[in-house]
Motif scaffolding. Structure first.
Motif, short mmCIF file in Angstrom:
data_model
loop_
_atom_site.label_atom_id
_atom_site.label_comp_id
_atom_site.label_asym_id
_atom_site.label_seq_id
_atom_site.Cartn_x
_atom_site.Cartn_y
_atom_site.Cartn_z
N ASP A 150 0.87 -1.18 0.00
CA ASP A 150 0.00 0.00 0.00
C ASP A 150 0.91 1.23 0.00
OD1 ASP A 150 -1.52 2.20 0.74
OD2 ASP A 150 -2.78 1.05 2.13
N GLY A 165 0.35 4.28 0.03
CA GLY A 165 -0.10 5.39 0.87
C GLY A 165 0.37 5.25 2.31
N THR A 166 0.57 4.01 2.74
CA THR A 166 0.98 3.78 4.14
C THR A 166 2.31 3.04 4.23
OG1 THR A 166 -0.16 1.65 4.22
CG2 THR A 166 -1.44 3.58 4.87
N GLY A 167 2.74 2.45 3.14
CA GLY A 167 3.97 1.66 3.17
C GLY A 167 3.78 0.25 3.70
N GLN A 168 2.54 -0.14 3.96
CA GLN A 168 2.33 -1.47 4.52
C GLN A 168 2.49 -2.57 3.48
OE1 GLN A 168 -1.43 -0.18 6.30
NE2 GLN A 168 -0.85 -1.36 8.11
N GLU A 179 0.91 -12.36 10.17
CA GLU A 179 1.76 -11.87 9.07
C GLU A 179 2.15 -13.00 8.12
OE1 GLU A 179 1.28 -9.12 11.84
OE2 GLU A 179 2.53 -10.79 12.42
N PRO A 234 6.51 -0.40 7.61
CA PRO A 234 5.74 0.55 6.80
C PRO A 234 6.50 1.87 6.62
CG PRO A 234 4.30 -0.52 8.38
CD PRO A 234 5.70 -1.00 8.68
N ALA A 235 7.13 2.35 7.68
CA ALA A 235 7.85 3.62 7.58
C ALA A 235 9.00 3.52 6.58
CB ALA A 235 8.39 4.03 8.95
N TRP A 267 7.68 3.38 3.00
CA TRP A 267 7.17 4.68 2.57
C TRP A 267 8.32 5.64 2.25
CZ3 TRP A 267 7.12 9.76 4.55
CH2 TRP A 267 6.22 10.63 3.91
N ARG A 268 9.33 5.64 3.13
CA ARG A 268 10.46 6.53 2.90
C ARG A 268 11.24 6.11 1.66
NH1 ARG A 268 12.18 10.17 7.22
NH2 ARG A 268 14.13 10.29 6.11
#
Ligand SMILES: Cc1cc2nc3c(=O)[nH]c(=O)nc-3n(C[C@H](O)[C@H](O)[C@H](O)COP(=O)(O)OP(=O)(O)OC[C@H]3O[C@@H](n4cnc5c(N)ncnc54)[C@H](O)[C@@H]3O)c2cc1C
Lengths: 797, 289
Positions: A652, A654-657, A721, A778-779, A782-783
């Motif tokens: 995703d 938008g969230t990095g998930q 997971e 996720p962070a 995203w980064r």
């Protein structure tokens, strides 16, 4: 698909030999009747706790233990000074370095052992820790491995005479000149900085020991969480000067090891000293934070990886520069000749002539360790490096990553294959395994789906990893740990009624040894596995051997078990011949029975032979009574399991998930003794892979504070997971192993992280991302998409 | 095994009894509800109360019921009860959505609404839900009972309006016919605390937003809410453009700090992204879609 015929079933419904059966040990585990170190309670036993350093680097000015000693219920407080008086303040590590048992001069990592309190209960011991007054003089800490060798960096190991920097060693493998030449001539060169961050094995059971030095007999009994009871016994004898015949190391049920329980930790030594000092048994069991912060971590390899190829995608050479962060003491557990473990197997599963690696190891103000977490002596790092860089090359060439691999895989006729860094791969049919994995995955269909999704702005990724391991250390002329050759003994006794006991030096931590080794003996002798007791984990009752790690139990002790079974079978033949009054040459073996060639009705079962061996039957010249045998197995080579893993993720943006949607694992570990146990090992390792790829990391802030010291901070994966694993197999038996088996305990941990990371990078490649370091939280994802990746080994800013 | 420092323990049988026990054991006594926040801190010796007053046997602190136009949730209601409550599911799906992602079933079976609100963790999910729904807290002490708006309940991280000698007895939420609600959370792994969460309710009537609430957690939002974003939306049509503008205001109003869950810019982005996603779903559901 299995190379073996189905084994007949015993009366209890178990295969007589190889095949699926429930694990014998599960009966006690599922009932909560396991017996772990913390379950050991001896009469008069005292408890203990360790005071640990809050600083990563500080000089110890003074330690005042008087208030702690005055607390009712406290028996003794041991400090580095006490130990120095006994010559035990420092101990050797498994890499010929030294490690402080209790700090005397300085503390060198947060969580380092400073004092040891012995009390009536664990509660009182912990209360007493708060009463110990230590004055520290804080020093700047070396946290970033990349700055460890900077001029002016604080010197961590000033305990070592003449030490003026934080350098540990440089080590190289392969051929530099050939490799440089290949790179110079290549059409395409791709280079990437790839970090395998520091992770921790985190077994469910933390480390601990109960030491009982009997003041009358002078015998030390040590119940301890060890994967290598015999090696530990010898090390205690060498280090502490204790007579080895008076040391009994008992490793009862072990709640997970993954390499965490190979080293000797200060707590074990302190419990022994504590028992000597108090004259009573002393129990030490660390808590979760202590386990995460002070015991053997894994990885921490900063790798600069380069690959050279033709523009058609034929790989020509690979080189790797490694900066290895070993923490404050070089506590790596590995064969002596291999300071970087088996990292130089990084050439992987591909056919190319030139490779070179250089490993530079440094001290930092972090916990010691380095080879752990089911890594097969750093093959995890090696596989990650090559499988990641092959994907980077595929991206550069705009070539499908499966196609690129298929183009370069070693071919069956190349085996046995000598790699450019000197390994001799024993056997393999790599393309077959890869095709099985691609078929299960429906690879072409997945690529089609991915293209459709991309057109809609959905980010799906497909990642492949093809790994080759070398396990089963190892041939004693090349491989030893602290001078102890890596050969394993095995004893087999068949009792008069035909029931057997097999004694082994390896120690199960969840691998199912009590079942697997019974099945091996069963396969050789035809005795049902339920009639065979596997005895392990007690040095007084088992033969010498180096223990369970590096997936070595089946390759080494499994071979020993097969051979000891054959030895007993040969002896049984002589006894059967005596009983049947014929020549041994006239006898033929079928599972569980010697019979007269051409007259199958005349024969003796192994059970009948066992009774005769212990009975009054007159035995031929030179044949001793009873039905026992011993062997020591020195492996001629490692075994080389391999596999192809394919992972499908959805990201995703938008969230990095990241959601792992599918995971296909096709392993070739040669002969499968108990396929269910093999699958269990693979399942566990795949979950490990999800953990490392997506969430696990021990990072440090600039002061050297450990940012992964609890399960709130150090995340382990859950079933949520993990997808439903889709397993497949091919079977290419090892040509040099008596039953053709290769180790599988670590395959999935070694092979899976690259598949997951490759899938995530594949998913976000439309954003121009070619690499991002684990863990892909996720962070971090995203980064990476933003083009500003974070450094995952340091505090997030 | 981690071991706490020594402490006394008493089991309260009623709210009055609990207050009396608190008085008796003095300043350093703490009430214990599910113990899932308090006990870990005690085991790490970050908290060391002299005495624990156990609220688990107090019947009057249990239950979820409707009183007038409010839903009343007792302080000792467990996360698991919120997850399975038909009353809450009917009026505010946000509860189910949030609870699905709070901790794990083991923690949810024991952890309570009161404990969650009073722990005042800056990443607590129910605090964001409570602020979004603009509920009230009922606090009881020797001097009697008082109510505090949930948007005033938290004084800061780990600090609330509940004074020494008092306990939180109830949380009350106004019922809003026609409201849609939703909760969005990003976590690194099932059972982990939020990297960021956003929970909202929206009432759309006559094509415009007539009422709404936005709650945020783990992103440094004052009192876990974003009032400026709410004001912006009132009276406007729930178009993608308007929702995104409101979400942007919400995101900009946050003040996240970097930690191992993520850098500040990422968390601020999530505050926006998750608020937008929650607003979309809540607005749609208020419009009966
Ligand atoms: C592994 C794990 C994961 C978690 N993940 C999440 C998550 O994702 N999101 C989330 O929101 N929470 C999470 N939590 C916290 C969970 O919601 C806790 O249950 C909750 O924060 C505390 O509830 P409790 O009943 O256990 O409180 P306790 O631990 O018993 O008490 C907490 C504090 O509140 C005080 N207190 C309790 N009840 C009252 C009362 N009635 N009046 C006054 N003071 C009171 C106590 O004195 C104490 O100071 C997690 C917890 C764990 C252990």
């Amino acid at each position: 698909m299995t190379a073996l015929d189905e084994a007949p079933l015993s009366a209890a419904g178990n295969p007589i030999g190889f095949g699926r059966m429930h694990r014998k040990e599960d009966v006690r585990f599922l009932r909560g009747e396991g017996n772990y170190v913390d379950d050991v309670n001896l009469p008069g036993m005292l408890h203990s706790a360790i005071l640990r350093s809050p600083y990563a680097h500080a000089r110890i000015v003074s330690i005042d233990t008087s208030a702690a000693l005055a607390l009712p219920g406290v028996h003794a407080v041991i400090t580095g000074e006490t130990l120095a008086g006994l010559g035990l303040a420092w101990m050797p590590t498994l890499s010929y370095d030294t490690q402080a048992v209790l700090a005397t001069d300085k503390v060198r990592f947060q969580g380092q052992e400073v004092a040891f309190v012995i009390a009536d209960s664990r509660y009182i011991a912990k209360d007493a820790l708060e009463l110990i007054d230590v004055e520290y003089d804080a020093l700047p800490a070396v946290v970033d491995a990349k700055k460890a060798l900077d001029p002016g960096a604080p010197i961590i190991r000033d305990d070592k005479e003449g030490k003026t920097d934080n350098h540990i060693y440089d080590w190289e493998a392969g051929n530099k000149a050939d490799t440089d030449a290949a790179f110079a001539a290549a059409d395409v060169v791709v280079t990437e900085d790839i970090l395998y961050p520091r992770v921790h094995p985190s077994p469910m059971e933390t480390c601990g020991s109960v030491a009982h030095m009997d003041p009358v007999t002078g015998k030390l009994v040590l119940y301890t969480t060890t994967q290598a009871p015999h090696a530990h016994r010898t090390v205690y004898a060498l280090v502490a000067g204790l007579p080895e015949h008076k040391i009994q190391v008992i490793s009862p049920d072990i709640g997970g090891g993954f390499g965490n329980k190979v080293p000797i930790y200060p707590g074990y030594v302190c419990s022994i000293v504590g028992s000597i000092v108090t004259g009573k048994p002393v129990k030490w069991v660390e808590d979760r934070a202590e386990n995460l912060m002070s015991t053997g971590f894994a990885r921490d390899y900063h790798m600069n990886v380069s690959i050279a190829s033709t523009k058609e995608g034929k790989i020509l050479a690979v080189k790797v520069d490694v900066l290895a962060d070993h923490g404050a003491f070089n506590g790596v557990a590995q064969p002596t000749n291999y300071p970087a473990g088996f990292f130089h197997i990084f050439t992987g599963s591909y056919d190319y002539p030139a490779a070179y690696c250089n490993v530079k190891a440094v001290y930092t103000n972090k916990a010691p360790g380095g080879v752990a977490y089911a890594c097969s002596f750093r093959i995890t790092e090696a596989v990650y490096a090559i499988e990641r860089i092959v994907d980077c090359l595929a991206a550069e060439l705009k070539m499908d990553s499966a196609e690129l691999r298929l183009k370069n895989l070693l071919r069956p006729e190349q085996f046995p294959y000598t790699s450019p860094t000197g390994w001799e791969y024993d056997s393999g049919d790599y393309e077959k395994t890869m095709r099985v994995a691609m078929d299960i995955a429906g690879y072409d269909e997945l690529r089609r789906e991915q293209a459709e999704k991309r057109a809609k702005g959905e980010y799906m990724g497909i990642g492949i990893s093809f790994f080759t391991e070398g396990v089963g250390a190892g041939p004693r002329k090349h491989m030893d740990i602290l001078g102890l050759g890596m050969a394993d003994g095995c004893d087999l006794r068949v009792h008069p009624t035909g029931k057997a006991q097999v004694r082994l030096s390896v120690q199960s931590q969840g691998q199912g040894h009590e079942t697997t080794f019974a099945q091996i003996i069963s396969h050789e002798l035809g005795i049902p596995p339920e009639d065979i007791e596997v005895i392990h984990g007690d040095t007084d009752n088992t033969p010498f051997g180096l223990g369970t790690y590096g997936s070595r139990s089946t390759p080494v002790s499994g071979a020993a078990a097969a051979l000891v079974g054959r030895k007993v079978r040969d002896k049984a033949r002589l006894i059967a011949a005596a009983a049947l009054e014929c020549s041994p040459d006239d006898l033929e073996w079928e599972l569980g029975r010697w019979f007269v060639k051409g007259d199958p009705t005349r024969g003796k079962t192994i059970q009948e032979i066992a009774f005769a061996a212990h009975g009054s039957l007159e035995l031929p010249e030179g044949v001793e009574g009873h039905l026992d045998a011993q062997v020591v197995y020195n492996p001629p080579n490692l075994t080389y399991p391999y596999g192809c893993y394919i992972c499908v993720v959805d990201v995703d943006p938008g969230t990095g998930q990241v959601k792992v949607r599918r995971f296909i694992a096709v392993d070739d570990c040669g002969t499968r003794i108990n396929p269910m146990i093999v699958e269990g090992q693979v399942h566990g390792g795949l979950a490990d892979g999800i953990g490392m790829a997506l969430m696990e990391v021990i990072a440090f802030d600039e002061d050297g504070n450990n940012l992964g010291g609890s399960f709130m901070d150090y995340l382990l994966p859950t079933s949520m997971e993990c997808p439903d694993w889709e397993l497949g197999e091919t079977v290419t038996p090892s040509p040099h192993h008596p039953i053709g088996a290769k180790g599988v305990g670590e395959s999935a941990t070694v092979g899976s992280p690259a598949a997951i990371v490759n899938a995530v990078i594949d998913a976000i490649s439309p954003f121009g991302v070619r690499h991002a370091d684990m863990p892909l939280t996720p962070a971090n994802v995203w980064r990476a998409i933003q083009g500003r990746p974070v450094r995952t080994d340091m505090a997030v800013e | 095994m981690q071991t706490p420092a020594p402490f006394d323990y008493a089991k309260a049988t009623s709210v009055a009894d609990a207050l009396a026990l608190l008085d008796k054991h003095g300043e350093e006594a703490r009430v214990i509800a599910g113990g899932h926040s308090l006990l870990p801190m005690m085991k790490l010796r970050l908290a060391r109360p002299d005495a624990l007053i156990d609220l688990n046997d107090i019947a009057e602190l249990r239950g979820i019921r409707i009183e007038g136009n409010e839903i009343v949730v007792g302080a000792m209601v467990r996360h698991a009860e919120i997850l399975s409550s038909a009353i809450l599911a009917e009026h505010y799906p946000i509860f189910r959505e949030a609870e699905h992602m709070i901790a794990d079933p083991i923690v949810r079976n024991r952890g309570t609404v009161g404990g969650s609100m009073c722990q005042a963790d800056p990443a607590a999910d129910l605090s964001a839900v409570g602020s979004a729904l603009k509920g009230t807290a009922v606090i009881q002490g020797a001097a009697g009972t008082r109510t505090v708006a949930l948007r005033d309940f938290h004084e800061g991280p780990y600090e609330t309006k509940v004074q020494a000698g008092e306990i939180l007895t109830q949380v009350r939420y106004p019922i809003r016919p026609g409201a849609g609600s939703a909760y969005e959370k990003v976590e690194r792994r099932a059972g982990d605390w939020a990297v960021a969460s956003s929970g909202v309710f929206v009432v759309v009537s006559g094509g415009v937003v007539t009422d709404c609430g936005i709650g945020l957690t783990a992103v440094g939002a004052d009192h876990y809410c974003a009032p400026a974003a709410e004001e912006f939306l009132i009276g406007k049509a729930p178009t993608e453009e308007n929702l995104a503008a409101a979400a942007k205001i919400a995101g900009d109003s946050c003040n996240p700090v970097a930690d191992q869950r993520g850098p500040a810019d990422y968390k601020a982005h999530l505050a926006y992204e998750l608020t937008l996603r929650a607003l979309r779903r809540a607005a749609r559901s208020s419009q009966g879609a």
